[in-house]
Design a protein around this motif. Structure first.
Motif, PDB file in Angstrom:
ATOM      1  N   ASP A  37       0.847  -1.195   0.000  1.00  0.00           N
ATOM      2  CA  ASP A  37       0.000   0.000   0.000  1.00  0.00           C
ATOM      3  C   ASP A  37       0.882   1.244   0.000  1.00  0.00           C
ATOM      4  N   ALA A  38       2.129   1.069  -0.448  1.00  0.00           N
ATOM      5  CA  ALA A  38       3.108   2.164  -0.373  1.00  0.00           C
ATOM      6  C   ALA A  38       3.716   2.410  -1.755  1.00  0.00           C
ATOM      7  N   ASN A  39       4.719   3.290  -1.825  1.00  0.00           N
ATOM      8  CA  ASN A  39       5.353   3.541  -3.131  1.00  0.00           C
ATOM      9  C   ASN A  39       6.589   2.659  -3.319  1.00  0.00           C
ATOM     10  N   PHE A  40       6.534   1.460  -2.730  1.00  0.00           N
ATOM     11  CA  PHE A  40       7.620   0.493  -2.897  1.00  0.00           C
ATOM     12  C   PHE A  40       7.048  -0.900  -2.698  1.00  0.00           C
ATOM     13  N   ILE A  41       7.802  -1.904  -3.143  1.00  0.00           N
ATOM     14  CA  ILE A  41       7.383  -3.296  -2.929  1.00  0.00           C
ATOM     15  C   ILE A  41       8.544  -4.057  -2.292  1.00  0.00           C
ATOM     16  N   PHE A  42       8.210  -4.822  -1.277  1.00  0.00           N
ATOM     17  CA  PHE A  42       9.186  -5.636  -0.546  1.00  0.00           C
ATOM     18  C   PHE A  42       9.077  -7.054  -1.075  1.00  0.00           C
ATOM     19  N   PHE A  43      10.202  -7.694  -1.316  1.00  0.00           N
ATOM     20  CA  PHE A  43      10.121  -9.089  -1.791  1.00  0.00           C
ATOM     21  C   PHE A  43      11.305  -9.918  -1.312  1.00  0.00           C
ATOM     22  N   LYS A  44      11.067 -11.234  -1.320  1.00  0.00           N
ATOM     23  CA  LYS A  44      12.110 -12.206  -0.971  1.00  0.00           C
ATOM     24  C   LYS A  44      12.613 -12.838  -2.249  1.00  0.00           C
ATOM     25  N   TYR A  45      13.910 -13.126  -2.291  1.00  0.00           N
ATOM     26  CA  TYR A  45      14.478 -13.823  -3.437  1.00  0.00           C
ATOM     27  C   TYR A  45      15.075 -15.140  -2.943  1.00  0.00           C
ATOM     28  N   ASP A  46      14.671 -16.236  -3.606  1.00  0.00           N
ATOM     29  CA  ASP A  46      15.099 -17.577  -3.171  1.00  0.00           C
ATOM     30  C   ASP A  46      16.568 -17.899  -3.443  1.00  0.00           C
ATOM     31  N   GLY A  47      17.148 -17.255  -4.449  1.00  0.00           N
ATOM     32  CA  GLY A  47      18.516 -17.606  -4.861  1.00  0.00           C
ATOM     33  C   GLY A  47      19.572 -16.834  -4.075  1.00  0.00           C
ATOM     34  N   ASP A  48      20.753 -16.691  -4.675  1.00  0.00           N
ATOM     35  CA  ASP A  48      21.872 -15.986  -4.037  1.00  0.00           C
ATOM     36  C   ASP A  48      21.606 -14.469  -4.096  1.00  0.00           C
ATOM     37  N   PRO A  49      21.403 -13.814  -2.947  1.00  0.00           N
ATOM     38  CA  PRO A  49      21.002 -12.406  -2.975  1.00  0.00           C
ATOM     39  C   PRO A  49      22.089 -11.490  -3.543  1.00  0.00           C
TER      40      PRO A  49
ATOM     41  N   ASN B 102      21.433  -8.117   7.403  1.00  0.00           N
ATOM     42  CA  ASN B 102      20.404  -8.218   8.432  1.00  0.00           C
ATOM     43  C   ASN B 102      20.001  -9.700   8.501  1.00  0.00           C
ATOM     44  N   PRO B 103      20.244 -10.384   9.623  1.00  0.00           N
ATOM     45  CA  PRO B 103      20.094 -11.843   9.645  1.00  0.00           C
ATOM     46  C   PRO B 103      18.722 -12.321   9.156  1.00  0.00           C
ATOM     47  N   GLU B 104      17.649 -11.598   9.526  1.00  0.00           N
ATOM     48  CA  GLU B 104      16.319 -12.074   9.107  1.00  0.00           C
ATOM     49  C   GLU B 104      15.963 -11.638   7.677  1.00  0.00           C
ATOM     50  N   LEU B 105      16.644 -10.630   7.190  1.00  0.00           N
ATOM     51  CA  LEU B 105      16.218 -10.040   5.906  1.00  0.00           C
ATOM     52  C   LEU B 105      17.282 -10.135   4.818  1.00  0.00           C
ATOM     53  N   ASN B 106      18.286 -10.974   5.026  1.00  0.00           N
ATOM     54  CA  ASN B 106      19.409 -11.008   4.081  1.00  0.00           C
ATOM     55  C   ASN B 106      18.985 -11.376   2.656  1.00  0.00           C
ATOM     56  N   ASN B 107      17.854 -12.074   2.534  1.00  0.00           N
ATOM     57  CA  ASN B 107      17.350 -12.445   1.205  1.00  0.00           C
ATOM     58  C   ASN B 107      16.230 -11.511   0.729  1.00  0.00           C
ATOM     59  N   CYS B 108      16.097 -10.373   1.391  1.00  0.00           N
ATOM     60  CA  CYS B 108      14.956  -9.488   1.097  1.00  0.00           C
ATOM     61  C   CYS B 108      15.405  -8.197   0.431  1.00  0.00           C
ATOM     62  N   PHE B 109      14.531  -7.691  -0.414  1.00  0.00           N
ATOM     63  CA  PHE B 109      14.805  -6.495  -1.204  1.00  0.00           C
ATOM     64  C   PHE B 109      13.582  -5.580  -1.178  1.00  0.00           C
ATOM     65  N   ARG B 110      13.823  -4.304  -1.492  1.00  0.00           N
ATOM     66  CA  ARG B 110      12.719  -3.340  -1.553  1.00  0.00           C
ATOM     67  C   ARG B 110      12.955  -2.465  -2.779  1.00  0.00           C
ATOM     68  N   VAL B 111      11.973  -2.469  -3.653  1.00  0.00           N
ATOM     69  CA  VAL B 111      12.117  -1.638  -4.855  1.00  0.00           C
ATOM     70  C   VAL B 111      11.103  -0.497  -4.799  1.00  0.00           C
ATOM     71  N   THR B 112      11.600   0.710  -4.996  1.00  0.00           N
ATOM     72  CA  THR B 112      10.712   1.889  -5.034  1.00  0.00           C
ATOM     73  C   THR B 112      10.039   1.947  -6.396  1.00  0.00           C
ATOM     74  N   ILE B 113       8.786   2.374  -6.418  1.00  0.00           N
ATOM     75  CA  ILE B 113       8.085   2.554  -7.695  1.00  0.00           C
ATOM     76  C   ILE B 113       8.526   3.895  -8.287  1.00  0.00           C
ATOM     77  N   GLY B 114       9.105   3.823  -9.473  1.00  0.00           N
ATOM     78  CA  GLY B 114       9.599   5.043 -10.114  1.00  0.00           C
ATOM     79  C   GLY B 114       8.697   5.500 -11.243  1.00  0.00           C
ATOM     80  N   ARG B 115       9.255   6.294 -12.130  1.00  0.00           N
ATOM     81  CA  ARG B 115       8.514   6.697 -13.339  1.00  0.00           C
ATOM     82  C   ARG B 115       8.419   5.482 -14.266  1.00  0.00           C
ATOM     83  N   PRO B 116       7.462   5.486 -15.214  1.00  0.00           N
ATOM     84  CA  PRO B 116       7.285   4.311 -16.073  1.00  0.00           C
ATOM     85  C   PRO B 116       8.579   3.832 -16.724  1.00  0.00           C
ATOM     86  N   GLU B 117       9.390   4.764 -17.217  1.00  0.00           N
ATOM     87  CA  GLU B 117      10.617   4.329 -17.915  1.00  0.00           C
ATOM     88  C   GLU B 117      11.619   3.707 -16.925  1.00  0.00           C
TER      89      GLU B 117
END
Ligand code: PMP
Length: 353
Positions: free
Chosen positions: A292-304, A324-339
């Motif tokens: 519900d924000a201007n970013f998306i949080f996600f987990k990646y299964d492979g080598d971060p 961060n021990p609990e979040l080492n496989n986690c990423f956050r991408v900000t929503i930018g302009r379409p391009e």
């Protein structure tokens, strides 16, 4: 003699807030807005900045700015406390409310500055993990309130970094149960369909935080808290004089008066969020959270590290919660302009199996 020994041990234990940006064409790592303001509004802001008397101190009470916030929010002018970013409001609030040895309660994971500020004020932080839906685990929160009696409970909704809104019934249960102050941090509320902004008018144990940093104005550093005027009056005594500079007062006042002009940017960001979400859902090895924000949080299964470096090689920098021990496989991408989002989606396709 080591002059660093003058410094209190609770400060020495901390690491300074540090950003170590790897250069990239497209930067989607800090939840800023990348959208330009409507040109006429931008021009007006430039004229206002040019006309600011730099030899004079700012208006210490930021009268016009508070008036503009009050009008936009439906709040009283005496129900507003201003800060040099909401970071400063959080610092002012904790130092006014908590004695050394007192506790605050935060969710985990959440915005790191609540704990960072508490730590150097010798205030302890109790962390309650969010549940598997990245939402409030209110049984756990009520239990922790009972046990630790926190002076302040911070609830960010939408939460950073997980992105989703907190369940309203859980929030109400916490507000009903807590003896301490419940602070609702709405830093990302403009990208959400829910707000609790005026709840403090019914509940004197609630305060609401907002910022202009996520709506295209990160550079001017303006955050504010809305709460019962009796609380604001006391906390205001610990605010440093002139903390809101004249340029910020001028720009923010004009922006708030023209708030409707920002709405197309919020709508566009939400639309783009859907598109980025679809590409994340379709990518192999990726599990995104609802946002519900201007970013998306996600987990990646492979080598971060490989994944992060591959995005960088493809010109895109996002936030990796490295180390961060609990979040080492986690990423956050900000929503930018379409391009910018196109670049991210294409880098994502090249970086996932
Ligand atoms: N609250 C939350 C939940 C945040 O994510 C942030 C910024 N990352 C802030 C407050 C602080 O914002 P600012 O100091 O820029 O107003």
């Amino acid at each position: 003699m080591n002059p660093s020994d003058f410094v209190r041990s609770c400060v020495k234990k901390l690491s300074a807030y540090h950003v170590d940006p790897v250069p990239a064409d497209v930067v989607l790592d800090a939840n800023e807005s990348s959208y330009a303001l409507p040109p006429k509004l931008h021009e007006r802001l430039v004229v206002l900045m040019a006309g600011t008397e730099l030899n004079r101190y700012p208006d210490p009470d930021a009268t016009y700015l508070k008036r503009a916030i009050a009008k936009k929010e439906g709040a009283g002018e005496d129900e507003i406390l201003l800060g040099n970013g909401s970071d400063e409001v959080i610092q002012t609030l904790i130092s006014a409310v908590c004695d050394p040895g007192d506790k605050i309660l935060v969710m985990a994971p959440t915005f790191s500055m609540y704990k960072q500020i508490a730590t150097y004020l010798n205030v302890e932080t109790t962390e309650v993990p969010l549940n598997e839906k990245a939402d409030l685990d209110y049984h756990e929160v009520l239990g922790a309130i009972d046990e630790f009696e926190p002076k302040i409970i911070f609830i960010a909704t939408p939460n950073n970094p997980t992105g989703g809104n907190m369940h309203r019934d859980s929030m109400a249960a916490i507000m009903n149960f807590a003896d301490g102050l419940v602070v609702i941090d709405e830093a990302y509320v403009d990208y959400s369909d829910k707000t609790a902004a005026l709840l403090y008018q019914e509940r004197p144990n609630v305060a609401v935080l907002k910022t202009l940093s996520k709506v295209g104005m990160a550079a001017i550093r303006l955050g504010y808290m809305m709460a019962d005027k009796r609380l604001i009056e006391e906390v205001n005594k610990t605010r440093l004089p002139y903390n809101i500079n004249s340029l910020t007062q001028a720009v923010a006042t004009e922006l708030l008066k023209n708030w409707d002009q920002l709405k197309p940017i919020f709508d566009k960001t939400k639309k783009e969020r859907k598109r980025v979400m679809t590409s994340l859902c379709n990518a192999n090895g990726i599990t995104p959270n609802t946002s519900d924000a201007n970013f998306i949080f996600f987990k990646y299964d492979g080598d971060p590290e490989k994944f992060f470096n591959s995005l960088i090689e493809n010109g895109v920098r996002i936030r990796w919660f490295k180390g961060n021990p609990e979040l080492n496989n986690c990423f956050r991408v900000t929503i930018g302009r379409p391009e910018e989002n196109d670049r991210f989606i294409s880098a994502l396709e090249k970086s996932t199996p």
